[in-house]
Design an enzyme around this catalytic site. Sequence first.
Site, PDB file in Angstrom:
ATOM      1  N   GLY A   1      47.104  44.559  32.018  1.00  0.00           N
ATOM      2  CA  GLY A   1      47.183  45.986  32.327  1.00  0.00           C
ATOM      3  C   GLY A   1      47.726  46.790  31.166  1.00  0.00           C
ATOM      4  O   GLY A   1      48.237  47.900  31.342  1.00  0.00           O
TER       5      GLY A   1
ATOM      6  N   ASP B   1      43.849  55.469  28.578  1.00  0.00           N
ATOM      7  CA  ASP B   1      44.063  54.306  27.705  1.00  0.00           C
ATOM      8  C   ASP B   1      43.503  54.547  26.307  1.00  0.00           C
ATOM      9  O   ASP B   1      44.147  54.245  25.294  1.00  0.00           O
ATOM     10  CB  ASP B   1      43.397  53.063  28.304  1.00  0.00           C
ATOM     11  CG  ASP B   1      43.874  52.771  29.710  1.00  0.00           C
ATOM     12  OD1 ASP B   1      44.817  53.445  30.153  1.00  0.00           O
ATOM     13  OD2 ASP B   1      43.308  51.875  30.347  1.00  0.00           O
TER      14      ASP B   1
ATOM     15  N   THR C   1      46.001  59.018  37.901  1.00  0.00           N
ATOM     16  CA  THR C   1      45.929  60.489  37.892  1.00  0.00           C
ATOM     17  C   THR C   1      44.910  60.966  36.861  1.00  0.00           C
ATOM     18  O   THR C   1      44.436  62.087  36.953  1.00  0.00           O
ATOM     19  CB  THR C   1      47.295  61.105  37.543  1.00  0.00           C
ATOM     20  OG1 THR C   1      47.847  60.381  36.446  1.00  0.00           O
ATOM     21  CG2 THR C   1      48.238  61.068  38.723  1.00  0.00           C
ATOM     22  N   ASP C   2      44.583  60.101  35.877  1.00  0.00           N
ATOM     23  CA  ASP C   2      43.729  60.603  34.775  1.00  0.00           C
ATOM     24  C   ASP C   2      42.342  61.020  35.264  1.00  0.00           C
ATOM     25  O   ASP C   2      41.870  62.108  34.953  1.00  0.00           O
ATOM     26  CB  ASP C   2      43.667  59.632  33.575  1.00  0.00           C
ATOM     27  CG  ASP C   2      43.198  58.224  33.889  1.00  0.00           C
ATOM     28  OD1 ASP C   2      42.970  57.909  35.087  1.00  0.00           O
ATOM     29  OD2 ASP C   2      43.047  57.431  32.935  1.00  0.00           O
TER      30      ASP C   2
HETATM   31  C1  GLA Z   1      43.223  51.823  33.923  1.00  0.00           C
HETATM   32  C2  GLA Z   1      42.210  52.861  33.471  1.00  0.00           C
HETATM   33  C3  GLA Z   1      42.884  54.202  33.220  1.00  0.00           C
HETATM   34  C4  GLA Z   1      43.776  54.623  34.380  1.00  0.00           C
HETATM   35  C5  GLA Z   1      44.672  53.471  34.818  1.00  0.00           C
HETATM   36  C6  GLA Z   1      45.448  53.793  36.053  1.00  0.00           C
HETATM   37  O1  GLA Z   1      44.101  51.493  32.903  1.00  0.00           O
HETATM   38  O2  GLA Z   1      41.541  52.446  32.313  1.00  0.00           O
HETATM   39  O3  GLA Z   1      41.918  55.184  32.935  1.00  0.00           O
HETATM   40  O4  GLA Z   1      43.009  55.114  35.443  1.00  0.00           O
HETATM   41  O5  GLA Z   1      43.947  52.284  35.060  1.00  0.00           O
HETATM   42  O6  GLA Z   1      46.352  54.800  35.804  1.00  0.00           O
END
Ligand code: GLA
Length: 386
Positions: free
Chosen positions: A124, A173, A37-38
């Site tokens: 992740g 992140d 969503t970011d």
């Molecule tokens: C990765 C990206 C984030 C975000 C997530 C999914 O961690 O770095 O910016 O898009 O995936 O939510």
Amino acid sequence: MKLTIEDVRSRFIKHFCGSTGSVYASPGRINLIGEHTDYNNGFVFPGAVEQGMIAEIKPNGTRFVDAYSIDLKDRAKFSLDDEKGPSATWARYIYGVCREMMALGVPVEGFNTAFAGDVPLGAGMSSSAALESTYAFALNDLWGDNKIDKMELARVGQRTEHKYIGCNCGIMDQAISVLGKKGSLMRLDCRSGEYEYFPWNPKGYQLILVNSCVKHELAGSPYNERRLQCEHVAEIIGKKHPSVESLRDATMEMLDEVKDLITEDEYKRARYVIGEVERVLAVCDALQHDDYEIVGKMMYETHYGLSKEYEVSCEELDFLNEIAKEEGVTGSRIMGGGFGGCTINLVAEELVPNFKKVVVEKFAAKYGKKPIIIDVVIGDGARKLC
Ligand code: GLA
């Protein structure tokens, strides 16, 4: 094992002949809900974890950065004035941060540095954001009089991903790695940059990560393609509804109106994102009433969407999600960008020991290797350690 200042300092002393510098740290992250969503300008709900990166840094009076990766046992040297930078990916993160801080007017000088991390790589949990934030924070402290605000430091990390690594990530992140607060999750509006802390004290529940150990890496994955698909759908909807700038502004009805103008894949991707933006708000609401059953239900819905509509899951993650369901876990889903890494699980306390045991057994029986269980403890964001 938890990484300590001493682990990094002893290596720094060994590789840079005796003298010490300043030590900085930044965390990896979890995300309760709000995935992909970011970059659609929506909301996210991450928290910093206790695991992260630690770096020792000492100015060396030159224009060169001499860097040592303790974990990879690799050394790289680059000039701050070089336009191309080093080729090793790990060193490009540091180079990118230096260049972006310089572009903001910070008079960065050469330094020696050694760093290490205890965020599992490819899980992740944003080990790369932890690395970027560590150096952005440190350079701001060493040469920038701490004048650059924290959200801008996060953007330095994000631009590093875009320009030097090739991953067109959102801001989640890096933002949580810089701004994280012990014991609290943070709801971030990725359009305005406004954020609010929510104390995380889910009485009777625990958050547990199960790392499938399927290595996830976003650069070179279909991550950038997903982002383009979302932007394309937003553009098409925007032609009919000028107030729609990104999928955050769109509704399912609007999406249905343009169904014939977009591909089937694009339709599915956008359905997931529009649903996810709504789910984050539903979770915030549920947390006001300590309603963890709703939180969990939303997490399962997110998993379904990430797997079937956004298509960023893999067999192992779907299997972990199934086990969670069978064991009566309140909520479970893929965490982060997908294509591997962890599931995040909201587990009622009385079920925790059995869930941990069963998930390891069943996964190992099917894939011949044990997943790694991580108890989530919400920690602080970027900081100077000494
Ligand atoms: C990765 C990206 C984030 C975000 C997530 C999914 O961690 O770095 O910016 O898009 O995936 O939510």
